[in-house]
Write a protein that holds these residues in place. Sequence first.
Motif, mmCIF file in Angstrom:
data_model
loop_
_atom_site.group_PDB
_atom_site.id
_atom_site.type_symbol
_atom_site.label_atom_id
_atom_site.label_comp_id
_atom_site.label_asym_id
_atom_site.label_seq_id
_atom_site.Cartn_x
_atom_site.Cartn_y
_atom_site.Cartn_z
ATOM 1 N N ASP A 183 1.185 -1.039 -0.055
ATOM 2 C CA ASP A 183 0.061 -0.030 0.162
ATOM 3 C C ASP A 183 1.233 1.646 -0.128
ATOM 4 O O ASP A 183 0.394 2.403 -0.931
ATOM 5 C CB ASP A 183 -0.688 -0.143 0.805
ATOM 6 C CG ASP A 183 -2.163 -1.040 0.734
ATOM 7 O OD1 ASP A 183 -2.500 -1.207 1.459
ATOM 8 O OD2 ASP A 183 -2.581 -1.459 -0.264
ATOM 9 N N ILE A 186 2.106 2.600 -3.348
ATOM 10 C CA ILE A 186 0.814 3.234 -4.078
ATOM 11 C C ILE A 186 0.338 4.610 -3.557
ATOM 12 O O ILE A 186 0.470 5.378 -4.362
ATOM 13 C CB ILE A 186 -0.955 2.056 -3.711
ATOM 14 C CG1 ILE A 186 -0.406 0.936 -4.631
ATOM 15 C CG2 ILE A 186 -1.694 3.380 -4.360
ATOM 16 C CD1 ILE A 186 -1.617 -0.290 -4.369
ATOM 17 N N THR A 265 0.143 4.163 -11.768
ATOM 18 C CA THR A 265 -1.208 3.945 -10.397
ATOM 19 C C THR A 265 -1.681 3.152 -10.919
ATOM 20 O O THR A 265 -1.990 1.550 -10.272
ATOM 21 C CB THR A 265 -1.079 5.007 -10.156
ATOM 22 O OG1 THR A 265 -0.159 6.941 -10.421
ATOM 23 C CG2 THR A 265 -1.647 5.030 -8.975
ATOM 24 N N TYR A 269 -2.824 -0.359 -9.165
ATOM 25 C CA TYR A 269 -3.745 -1.413 -8.247
ATOM 26 C C TYR A 269 -4.012 -2.427 -8.926
ATOM 27 O O TYR A 269 -4.366 -3.591 -8.501
ATOM 28 C CB TYR A 269 -5.193 -0.106 -8.861
ATOM 29 C CG TYR A 269 -5.269 1.085 -6.897
ATOM 30 C CD1 TYR A 269 -4.963 2.461 -7.896
ATOM 31 C CD2 TYR A 269 -5.708 1.099 -6.362
ATOM 32 C CE1 TYR A 269 -4.970 3.338 -6.908
ATOM 33 C CE2 TYR A 269 -6.082 1.430 -5.641
ATOM 34 C CZ TYR A 269 -5.485 2.914 -5.645
ATOM 35 O OH TYR A 269 -5.401 3.637 -4.680
ATOM 36 N N GLU A 273 -4.944 -6.311 -7.362
ATOM 37 C CA GLU A 273 -5.890 -6.717 -7.071
ATOM 38 C C GLU A 273 -5.694 -8.296 -7.556
ATOM 39 O O GLU A 273 -6.644 -8.856 -6.674
ATOM 40 C CB GLU A 273 -6.852 -6.295 -7.879
ATOM 41 C CG GLU A 273 -7.979 -4.738 -7.454
ATOM 42 C CD GLU A 273 -8.713 -4.187 -8.940
ATOM 43 O OE1 GLU A 273 -9.008 -5.053 -9.975
ATOM 44 O OE2 GLU A 273 -9.288 -3.528 -8.175
ATOM 45 N N SER B 76 -9.585 -0.567 -11.135
ATOM 46 C CA SER B 76 -8.427 -0.299 -11.004
ATOM 47 C C SER B 76 -8.103 0.724 -11.357
ATOM 48 O O SER B 76 -7.315 1.758 -10.777
ATOM 49 C CB SER B 76 -6.395 -1.276 -11.545
ATOM 50 O OG SER B 76 -7.277 -0.975 -12.668
ATOM 51 N N SER B 79 -10.181 3.652 -9.044
ATOM 52 C CA SER B 79 -8.908 3.245 -7.890
ATOM 53 C C SER B 79 -8.185 4.592 -7.672
ATOM 54 O O SER B 79 -8.290 5.597 -7.050
ATOM 55 C CB SER B 79 -8.494 2.363 -7.354
ATOM 56 O OG SER B 79 -9.440 1.274 -7.416
ATOM 57 N N THR B 80 -7.982 4.370 -9.344
ATOM 58 C CA THR B 80 -6.891 5.205 -9.348
ATOM 59 C C THR B 80 -7.633 6.773 -10.290
ATOM 60 O O THR B 80 -6.747 8.124 -9.654
ATOM 61 C CB THR B 80 -5.889 5.702 -11.151
ATOM 62 O OG1 THR B 80 -5.314 3.460 -10.609
ATOM 63 C CG2 THR B 80 -4.763 6.025 -10.658
#
Lengths: 432, 236
Positions: A183, A186, A265, A269, A273, B76, B79-80
């Motif tokens: 985390d 990110i 980014t 993510y 996931e 994803s 979320s970004t």
Amino acid sequence: MSFLIDSSIMITSQILFFGFGWLFFMRQLFKDYEVRQYVVQVIFSVTFAFSCTMFELIIFEILGVLNSSSRYFHWKMNLCVILLILVFMVPFYIGYFIVSNIRLLHKQRLLFSCLLWLTFMYFFWKLGDPFPILSPKHGILSIEQLISRVGVIGVTLMALLSGFGAVNCPYTYMSYFLRNVTDTDILALERRLLQTMDMIISKKKRMAMTRRTMFQKGEVHNKPSGFWGMIKSVTTSAPGSENLTLIQQEVDALEELSRQLFLETADLYATKERIEYSKTFKGKYFNFLGYFFSIYCVWKIFMATINIVFDRVGKTDPVTRGIEITVNYLGIQFDVKFWSQHISFILVGIIIVTSIRGLLITLTKFFYAISSSKSSNVIVLLLAQIMGMYFVSSVLLIRMSMPLEYRTIITQVLGELQFSFYHRWFDVIFLQ
Amino acid sequence: MASLDRVKVLVLGDSGVGKSSLVHLLCQNQVLGNPSWTVGCSVDVRVHDYKEGTPEEKTYYIELWDVGGSVGSASSVKSTRAVFYNSINGIILVHDLTNKKSSQNLYRWSLEALNRDLVPTGVLVTNGDYDQEQFADNQIPLLVIGTKLDQIHETKRHEVLTRTAFLAEDFNAEEINLDCTNPRYLAAGSSNAVKLSRFFDKVIEKRYFSRDSNQIPGFPDRKRFGGGTLKSFHYD
């Protein structure tokens, strides 16, 4: 009488497939767009329906379900219709929609789309020349000619897709390749992204303020037009506009950076996931499948290389050969014929299902990536064309995986095509 | 110069509706010559005079954050995108008048943006369905803009405009319909320009002048006056 029953069975299954294709279109492909031309949807579903019926006929062949002569009839009819759609209708509509997108030629749409279609036919014909597929016995517009050309294009496509998939697949599925993303990574990246955005904003504020003061002072900040204006601007350029161009360049660079950060980014993510997904049961199941699949891909690549290097074409199918090897090695009493039928059926079924599923998924992803509201019609038609060609050629290639007795009907229907040529061609492109 | 106060306004909508052209038009008063896809987010700044023409006139920076993508993006990407939804003061919802789906997707867009900020009330919306309660609670001013007006044929204009009027009512927002390639629609003094300026004024007021009036009035009050956005006008 039995002919009628068989025909009705075939027709109901075709309607089923049609409905399925329609649903797929509505739910998946066109989720975010409005369907304005229903023609597109109809064509797509029809192509899908007829392609699926071809596979259904193969399965019926293996199982020996329907009457043999009615099967033959349906094969022929199916092939005719598919060829008609693939060669005549779809390219015409593609040309039509492309032309309607260009605003200039709006008035003479039909004329231009006919022209496009004729060009397409010309290239299509030319395609057949360098390949050894003509046999002097048949005429020009016969089925064999058309199929051979469609087959060539389709095989190329198939090989490209599966080659790509073979390499991409292990990479995606196996968790061995997944980097470890925390985390904090990110968050750090997000902070950087926001900082870059702030820098862009402050520069833009300066630009906006400069423009406003210039405007209030009555200076024109547009680029000076005309020869005299250009000479004037060289000597007496206002300091405001000079500043502007400088800042604009800085802003452009920063914007490029922000785009990169955004994509990175999003990537992080997605990886995170995937890691979470791989910890669930479903994920573990797919992971296992991934290992299995990657081994299969590696084996395929290996076989393709061998085929090219040693210049041979498989005459017997892998199932029978596998069983023979097993029988000889293990010395077990096996009724080869009986088992080979079932196993080959299952194998062919699996191949068909996975290839259809893979194709649909790839097509959907491709569609999302490149479509916009203008070109969505064109792209869907292109997809329908690709799908049709893919299915036709996979029928040709499946022939290799089936035991000898089932090949007869395909050979019968398709006439004298040089099958071995197709296999070699496939292997060549696959490796590339 | 950078010491002027600022407000942050999000510009949301499906890809291809014309957000980048709109933002360019609003900030630089010029038509965007070569629109291309927006990856991530692009920001532009507009200098706005709050309460123009009155003695309380003050200049503010309005940052227009144009966020690219579609509602159906992978989670994803969502979320970004969520990182841009922090502390927004206003939302401009853009839809394409020639494409009904883009108007329907506006509900999902607004929910995506508002869910990020809905910390105090903690309302959880599980599916993306439209919920009137959600928007009645909303404190953030919304503006609905329909683009590509020039591509709608004269005969269909009436039905399209009634549809968009319903849409704007649902959001409790003003609406503007224009064509981003024609600066005439936002010429000074036109009704569109007035609406735009009123919207920006409302955003600025919410951010800087309504801090003390943050307490939510009792239930019957809110229902009677049709939503939180009319609150501030009630207090003068």
